[in-house]
Write an enzyme that holds these catalytic residues in place. Structure first.
Site, PDB file in Angstrom:
ATOM      1  N   GLU A  30      60.374  51.351  42.268  1.00 44.35           N
ATOM      2  CA  GLU A  30      61.412  52.260  41.766  1.00 44.35           C
ATOM      3  C   GLU A  30      62.633  51.526  41.265  1.00 44.35           C
ATOM      4  O   GLU A  30      63.192  51.872  40.224  1.00 44.35           O
ATOM      5  CB  GLU A  30      61.878  53.231  42.860  1.00 44.35           C
ATOM      6  CG  GLU A  30      60.974  54.383  43.138  1.00 44.35           C
ATOM      7  CD  GLU A  30      59.840  53.978  44.030  1.00 44.35           C
ATOM      8  OE1 GLU A  30      59.899  52.847  44.532  1.00 44.35           O
ATOM      9  OE2 GLU A  30      58.925  54.765  44.213  1.00 44.35           O
ATOM     10  N   HIS A  68      60.139  62.611  53.359  1.00 43.44           N
ATOM     11  CA  HIS A  68      59.771  63.245  52.099  1.00 43.44           C
ATOM     12  C   HIS A  68      60.479  64.572  51.928  1.00 43.44           C
ATOM     13  O   HIS A  68      60.109  65.357  51.074  1.00 43.44           O
ATOM     14  CB  HIS A  68      58.252  63.452  52.043  1.00 43.44           C
ATOM     15  CG  HIS A  68      57.512  62.158  51.958  1.00 43.44           C
ATOM     16  ND1 HIS A  68      57.378  61.316  53.014  1.00 43.44           N
ATOM     17  CD2 HIS A  68      56.885  61.561  50.915  1.00 43.44           C
ATOM     18  CE1 HIS A  68      56.690  60.248  52.647  1.00 43.44           C
ATOM     19  NE2 HIS A  68      56.389  60.370  51.378  1.00 43.44           N
TER      20      HIS A  68
END
Lengths: 387, 424
Positions: B160, B229
């Site tokens: 990322e 998450h």
């Protein structure tokens, strides 16, 4: 003054300098051997013989002397408290900037970390812009809002100027991606140091660049010290050019401008065809990491003066010029005096430039105007409308 | 002074009603819209300004960037795109075939927005994990790689930090990348790139570089996805100077915000929500763009202003049904723009109702609600009859157990209780 007509800056909008000597020097090619052979990893190294010309050598000398002078002047300005904050000086490493410029065009992109003053000059920045930015004045290259670590020149293909170690490498990967996307035959040079070579981002970026064959050239300017930590104390394997594994690498003597030029030319050809390549420039910085670091607590003065005597890039080019009878001692000294004068004039002019207007605090935060008003601390006085 | 305020609120109410009554309003093309937002005021505002010449000493944040109100729009009918195109409201639930527009799910609306922008501008590209061949983990980019090729819809490795940095670097040269974080929580790894390079490069380069990236991804609390998450990261990004943040909640505004974000020259972070991807709605057939800085009036009312965004909008609307049955009339505003806040719309509402309830999914500490509370208190303190109530999710990592997870976020019953207490 007449336009300098070196091969390198024929296409420039404004030359870094001009000298009567340069216009009269010949462009006939000379072949010079680099001081050391190239060490290669997963690739055949280029030859040691570099094609150059008297004019090019003179321009090397002039440019490097200018950069050296600028950095030393920045040192005194910092001590006089005209430059504040962080100031990372590049003297000793000029050959990397100069050699690279000689091998590429302004359409190729260069991105580097915070030791960016000389690269900015090499890409077409003027002394005035540099000093004004260092002193935080409004005519600096980033309007005084960036500072020493944020020099940029969009039309010169210089993408900065980044403070966070290693963050510029994925950015450079993006530049290479855009070049591949637009299918123009240009390359991107991402420069980082031996300290940044241990950042994870570098390997992520290497993987992506190799995966998609991006025209990316990663240049490790190995000056052997990551701030105060020597490279053998920070890295298990200081062979930074080998770290790419499947990506080929080349180790270059970074104090020899001609070797750098040869390596960069070779790397550009390689990157356009085969994807990324790593260049490790073995170089040295005379100053400490920044102005707040004396530079002598982690290395001996003998080491510094030893390198200055044996490997100094400016001296090497001077000796080459004298050896090939391109100019006389006196002409070289005059050159240096001119350079000194140029730098002093630029500083004097930069000192006259005022600080940016307070309304500039709010400009360029966003591109499009959001029309939001910003108030003073007690919310009674309208300070600015965010443009 | 008061006259001025009344004129403003009158204009706002009038403009709202005029918008609701007509199906489509057209404004200028993008370029002139940009010019309009630089303070070229609508006729109404100009009238106000001429009647009360000096700025009032009481500071009021006015967002000059709102698009021109409905009635004025029709007289400037030069537009190619609609900013307030509204599919005909479902007043009579008659046959679906007769209504204009087409039905889509939210992820399809996002995809439509992406596809239209990629068609329109060859510089738009997508970076993300599994966006290409896989079609996107939430099917947002399904089919786009087949259509536009692997370079434009780039499957990145799981890095990322680097691919966000790559997007910023590409944006510096003029490309317009859309970065997809598979989950907003993963973008924490790229925080340096988003904050320093994405947000600040325009400023530190003195305006030389613009970074027209869009960073999007689902966030928020899902169905028992676990703590890592289910992060609500709007709070972390909100202080970064130089970026804009928007949150979509319906297919209509998802597509509009996506298109506006891609067209914007600023870096925009577009927050989607994991649980909202399968919402179905009828959206217009023709092209439309939604303003990035405007809030949406979901339900006009008189008693209390409820400010919300993203998934909590639905909890609020559910609570609103109960409240209406109990005799309350809440005004529900979906703020949509998380940075900067649309204090114009919010202010007008507060001036009407004098009570504010903020319902959000962000954390209590330092969240969007906290900032909004501060902003409203600073600007509209005189109009408030009661302290602002802010209902946020709890300051805990989201637990896995379903019952605990439910209690982490704000539930409709809590909203009803809060409104009842506020309106006592």
């Amino acid at each position: 003054m007449a336009m300098a007509l070196t091969r390198r800056n024929l296409h420039l909008l404004c030359p870094i300098f001009s000298a009567r000597l340069l216009t009269t020097a010949s462009t006939s090619p000379i072949t010079i051997e680099t001081s050391l052979p190239f060490t290669a990893h997963n690739i055949d190294p280029p030859s040691r013989s570099v094609q150059t010309s008297p004019q090019e050598l003179l321009s090397f000398f002039r440019d490097m002397a200018l950069m050296r002078r600028m950095e030393i002047a920045a040192d005194s300005l910092y001590k006089a408290k005209l430059i504040r904050g962080f100031c990372h000086l590049y003297d000793g490493q000029e050959a990397v900037a100069i050699g690279m410029e000689a091998a590429i065009t302004r359409k190729d992109c260069i991105i580097t970390a915070y030791r960016d003053h000389c690269l900015f000059l090499g890409r077409g920045g003027t002394l005035l812009e540099a000093f004004a930015e260092l002193m935080g004045r409004k005519d600096g290259c980033s309007k005084g809002k960036g500072g020493s670590m944020h020099f940029y020149k969009k039309d010169g293909g210089f993408y900065g100027g980044h403070g966070i170690v290693g963050a510029q490498i994925p950015l450079g990967c993006g530049l290479a991606f855009a070049q591949k996307y637009s299918k123009d035959d240009n390359v991107s040079f991402m420069m980082y140091g031996d300290g940044a070579a241990n950042q994870g981002q570098l390997f992520e970026a290497l993987n992506m660049a190799a995966l998609w064959d991006l025209p990316a050239i990663l240049v490790c300017e190995n000056n052997h010290y990551g701030m105060g930590t020597a490279e053998w104390r920070a890295a298990k394997s200081p062979a930074y050019f080998k770290r790419g594994d499947y990506v080929p690498g080349l180790k270059v003597d970074g104090m020899d401008a001609l070797a750098v030029k040869q390596a960069c030319k070779f790397a550009k050809e390689h990157a356009l065809k085969n994807g990324p390549i790593i260049l490790e420039m073995d170089t040295y910085r005379y100053h400490g990491h920044s102005m707040s670091d004396p530079g002598s607590t982690y290395r001996t003065r003998d080491e510094i003066s030893g390198i200055r005597q044996e490997r100094d890039p400016v001296e090497r080019v001077r000796k080459l010029i004298l050896a090939h009878d391109i100019a006389t001692e006196k002409e070289m000294k005059d050159n240096e005096k001119e350079v000194r004068k140029e730098v002093d004039e630029a500083i004097a002019k930069a000192k006259e430039i005022p600080s940016p207007d307070p309304s500039e605090l709010f400009t360029n935060v966003y591109v499009k105007g959001l029309g939001v008003e910003a108030f003073g601390a007690d919310r009674k006085e309208l300070r600015a409308v965010l443009p | 002074m008061y006259q001025w305020r009344m004129i403003r609120s009158a204009t706002a109410i009038l403009s709202f009603f005029s918008k609701a009554s007509i199906a489509y309003t057209f404004v200028e093309t993008e370029a002139s819209m940009a010019a309009a937002s630089f303070g070229v005021s609508s006729a109404a505002v100009q009238a106000v300004k001429s009647s009360a010449s000096p700025l009032p000493s009481l500071p009021v944040i006015r967002s000059e960037a709102r698009p021109i109100s409905g009635r004025i729009n029709r007289s400037r009918n030069a537009g190619k795109i609609a900013t307030h195109a509204v599919a005909a409201q479902t007043e009579n639930p008659a046959s679906a075939a007769s209504k204009p527009g087409h039905e889509v799910l939210l992820f399809e609306a996002l995809r439509e927005g992406l596809e239209e922008e990629m068609e329109r501008d060859p510089r738009v590209c997508i970076f993300g994990e599994d966006v290409g061949h896989y079609g996107g983990s939430y099917k947002v980019s399904k089919g786009l790689a087949d259509k536009y090729g692997d370079l434009r819809v780039l499957d990145t490795p799981i890095a990322e930090n680097s691919f966000t940095g790559m997007a910023v670097g590409a944006a510096m040269t003029g490309l317009r990348p859309v970065v997809e974080g598979m989950n907003m929580g993963f973008l924490l790894l790229a925080f340096n790139q988003i904050s320093d390079n994405c947000g600040m490069l325009h400023y530190t380069s003195g305006g030389q570089f613009t970074i027209p990236t869009v960073i999007r991804g689902p966030g928020g609390v899902g169905r028992q996805l676990g703590a890592e998450h289910s992060q609500r990261l709007e709070s972390y990004f909100q202080s970064i100077p130089g970026i804009q943040m928007v949150a979509c909640s319906t297919p209509y505004n998802a597509k509009g915000l996506m298109k506006a974000a891609i067209r914007s020259e600023n870096p925009v972070v577009l927050f989607e929500h994991v649980l909202l991807y399968n919402l179905k709605e009828r959206i217009p057939d023709e092209e439309y763009v939604v303003s990035l800085e405007e809030a949406e009036m979901v339900r006009p009312g008189e008693h209390v202003t409820i400010l919300t965004y993203s998934r909590m909008r639905y909890h609020v609307m559910q609570a609103a049904k109960t409240l209406v049955n109990k005799g309350y009339d809440p005004e529900v505003i979906d703020i949509r723009s998380l940075k900067p806040f649309d204090l114009y719309t919010i202010g007008n509402s507060i001036k009407k109702t004098h009570k504010v309830l903020i319902v959000e999914e962000c954390m209590r500490t330092g969240g969007i609600g906290a900032s909004l509370t501060a902003a409203i208190n600073e600007n509209f303190n005189d109009y408030l009859d009661a302290p602002i109530v802010c209902l946020s999710s709890q300051d805990v990592p989201t637990p896995y157990a379903g019952t605990l997870e439910e209690v982490t976020v704000v539930q409709p019953s809590q909203i009803v209780t809060a409104v009842e207490q506020l309106c006592r």
